[in-house]
Write a protein that holds these residues in place. Structure first.
Motif, PDB file in Angstrom:
ATOM      1  N   PHE A 282      29.977  41.065  41.024  1.00 25.25           N
ATOM      2  CA  PHE A 282      30.065  40.694  42.545  1.00 25.25           C
ATOM      3  C   PHE A 282      29.103  41.600  43.400  1.00 25.25           C
ATOM      4  O   PHE A 282      28.792  42.592  42.898  1.00 25.25           O
ATOM      5  N   LYS A 283      28.828  40.865  44.435  1.00 26.73           N
ATOM      6  CA  LYS A 283      27.944  41.841  45.429  1.00 26.73           C
ATOM      7  C   LYS A 283      28.848  42.425  46.200  1.00 26.73           C
ATOM      8  O   LYS A 283      29.833  41.994  46.575  1.00 26.73           O
ATOM      9  N   ILE A 284      28.725  43.965  46.293  1.00 25.49           N
ATOM     10  CA  ILE A 284      29.494  44.677  46.822  1.00 25.49           C
ATOM     11  C   ILE A 284      29.819  44.448  48.532  1.00 25.49           C
ATOM     12  O   ILE A 284      30.976  44.337  49.099  1.00 25.49           O
ATOM     13  N   ALA A 285      28.453  43.864  49.287  1.00 30.16           N
ATOM     14  CA  ALA A 285      28.751  43.064  50.721  1.00 30.16           C
ATOM     15  C   ALA A 285      29.765  42.146  50.530  1.00 30.16           C
ATOM     16  O   ALA A 285      30.621  42.137  51.584  1.00 30.16           O
ATOM     17  N   GLU A 286      29.906  41.389  49.632  1.00 26.30           N
ATOM     18  CA  GLU A 286      30.664  40.213  49.547  1.00 26.30           C
ATOM     19  C   GLU A 286      32.250  40.702  49.230  1.00 26.30           C
ATOM     20  O   GLU A 286      33.218  40.215  49.883  1.00 26.30           O
ATOM     21  N   VAL A 287      32.243  41.728  48.491  1.00 22.72           N
ATOM     22  CA  VAL A 287      33.517  42.399  48.151  1.00 22.72           C
ATOM     23  C   VAL A 287      34.279  43.023  49.439  1.00 22.72           C
ATOM     24  O   VAL A 287      35.151  42.848  49.830  1.00 22.72           O
ATOM     25  N   ARG A 288      33.216  43.782  50.213  1.00 18.38           N
ATOM     26  CA  ARG A 288      33.874  44.292  51.543  1.00 18.38           C
ATOM     27  C   ARG A 288      34.242  43.193  52.308  1.00 18.38           C
ATOM     28  O   ARG A 288      35.123  43.360  53.243  1.00 18.38           O
ATOM     29  N   ALA A 289      33.296  42.069  52.659  1.00 20.86           N
ATOM     30  CA  ALA A 289      33.704  41.279  53.531  1.00 20.86           C
ATOM     31  C   ALA A 289      34.813  40.330  53.232  1.00 20.86           C
ATOM     32  O   ALA A 289      35.453  39.522  54.113  1.00 20.86           O
ATOM     33  N   GLY A 290      35.092  40.207  52.038  1.00 17.15           N
ATOM     34  CA  GLY A 290      36.316  39.156  51.511  1.00 17.15           C
ATOM     35  C   GLY A 290      37.695  40.043  51.382  1.00 17.15           C
ATOM     36  O   GLY A 290      37.711  41.308  51.488  1.00 17.15           O
ATOM     37  N   THR A 291      38.296  39.377  50.610  1.00 20.05           N
ATOM     38  CA  THR A 291      39.804  39.860  50.284  1.00 20.05           C
ATOM     39  C   THR A 291      39.895  39.712  48.615  1.00 20.05           C
ATOM     40  O   THR A 291      40.330  38.907  48.076  1.00 20.05           O
ATOM     41  N   PHE A 292      39.228  40.811  48.054  1.00 15.71           N
ATOM     42  CA  PHE A 292      39.417  40.941  46.553  1.00 15.71           C
ATOM     43  C   PHE A 292      40.371  42.058  46.330  1.00 15.71           C
ATOM     44  O   PHE A 292      40.434  42.968  46.454  1.00 15.71           O
ATOM     45  N   VAL A 293      41.475  41.559  45.578  1.00 16.76           N
ATOM     46  CA  VAL A 293      42.578  42.593  45.163  1.00 16.76           C
ATOM     47  C   VAL A 293      42.634  42.600  43.852  1.00 16.76           C
ATOM     48  O   VAL A 293      42.550  41.853  43.004  1.00 16.76           O
ATOM     49  N   LEU A 294      42.881  43.920  43.443  1.00 15.88           N
ATOM     50  CA  LEU A 294      43.186  44.485  42.028  1.00 15.88           C
ATOM     51  C   LEU A 294      44.687  44.216  42.114  1.00 15.88           C
ATOM     52  O   LEU A 294      45.407  45.236  42.140  1.00 15.88           O
ATOM     53  N   ALA A 295      45.303  43.139  41.838  1.00 16.71           N
ATOM     54  CA  ALA A 295      46.426  42.737  41.775  1.00 16.71           C
ATOM     55  C   ALA A 295      47.211  43.419  40.504  1.00 16.71           C
ATOM     56  O   ALA A 295      46.701  43.474  39.384  1.00 16.71           O
ATOM     57  N   THR A 296      48.416  44.043  40.779  1.00 17.25           N
ATOM     58  CA  THR A 296      49.249  44.946  39.757  1.00 17.25           C
ATOM     59  C   THR A 296      50.449  44.053  39.751  1.00 17.25           C
ATOM     60  O   THR A 296      51.206  44.382  38.787  1.00 17.25           O
TER      61      THR A 296
END
Ligand SMILES: Nc1nc2c(c(=O)[nH]1)N[C@H]1C(S)=C(S)[C@@H](COP(=O)(O)O)O[C@H]1N2
Ligand SMILES: [Mo]
Length: 184
Positions: free
Chosen positions: A122-136
């Motif tokens: 993934f593009k880090i810019a998109e990761v920062r703009a969105g909601t990417f959760v490292l779900a546990t």
């Protein structure tokens, strides 16, 4: 004089653990490698890091996290659904962006690799703009190894350019490795 020396020694012993980021108890479940400023372990070791070796992933810089380390970060709870799922699910965990901040990621692309070698990026810019959760956890229950756990990269549809409502292919389950590719 001796008292001054003792006081200095005591101060040093108190400050010493701050020099390397502490790691909470329990097994490491996630290791971030690549273009990062902060590390808390040494480089790739072919004897110990066997899954990395099997997947032909070697590294110089790395930051290892236990489940307790992930739980110590701010938690995000989000309901996620894809059109091909039986229904929406509610997951919790730190955001990928928070983990990128913790390790001082400096690159522009992030590869999220699972134990079976599956590794969307993934593009880090998109990761920062969105909601990417490292779900546990899902529905308040810790995610199992054998299911999507212990760490599942979960994000709502439309999180990256061109992602459609039925494309959950980037939602890697059983994630153990995050690799930051240096920016060009
Ligand atoms: N670790 C891992 N995560 C994965 C995959 C995979 O093969 N391995 N497949 C992806 C794809 S292509 C899809 S469509 C979704 C759901 O696929 P699944 O139900 O076959 O896991 O999980 C994604 N996450
Ligand atoms: Mo898929």
């Amino acid at each position: 004089m001796r008292r001054v020396a003792l006081a200095l020694l005591a101060a040093l012993l108190v400050l010493l653990p701050l020099s390397a980021p502490a790691r909470a108890a329990g097994p490491v479940v996630l290791t971030v490698t690549g273009a990062i400023d902060n590390t808390n372990r040494g480089p790739f070791d072919p004897f110990s890091d066997v899954l990395f070796g099997t997947l032909q992933e070697t590294f110089e810089k790395a930051y290892a996290l236990t489940l307790d380390d992930l739980a110590a970060l701010p938690q995000k709870t989000v309901e996620i659904g894809y059109s091909n799922w039986p229904g929406p699910v509610t997951v919790s965990g730190p955001t990928l962006a928070a983990v990128l901040d913790l390790v001082g990621a400096t690159g522009s692309e992030v590869l999220v690799q699972a134990v079976d070698g599956y590794a969307p990026s993934f593009k880090i810019a998109e990761v920062r703009a969105g909601t990417f959760v490292l779900a546990t956890s899902q529905g308040g229950k810790p995610l199992a190894l054998g299911g999507r756990g212990p760490v599942w990269l979960a994000f709502p549809a439309g999180s990256y350019e061109g992602q459609t409502a039925d494309d959950d292919s980037g939602l890697a389950w059983a994630v153990f490795h995050i690799k930051i590719a240096a920016g060009e």
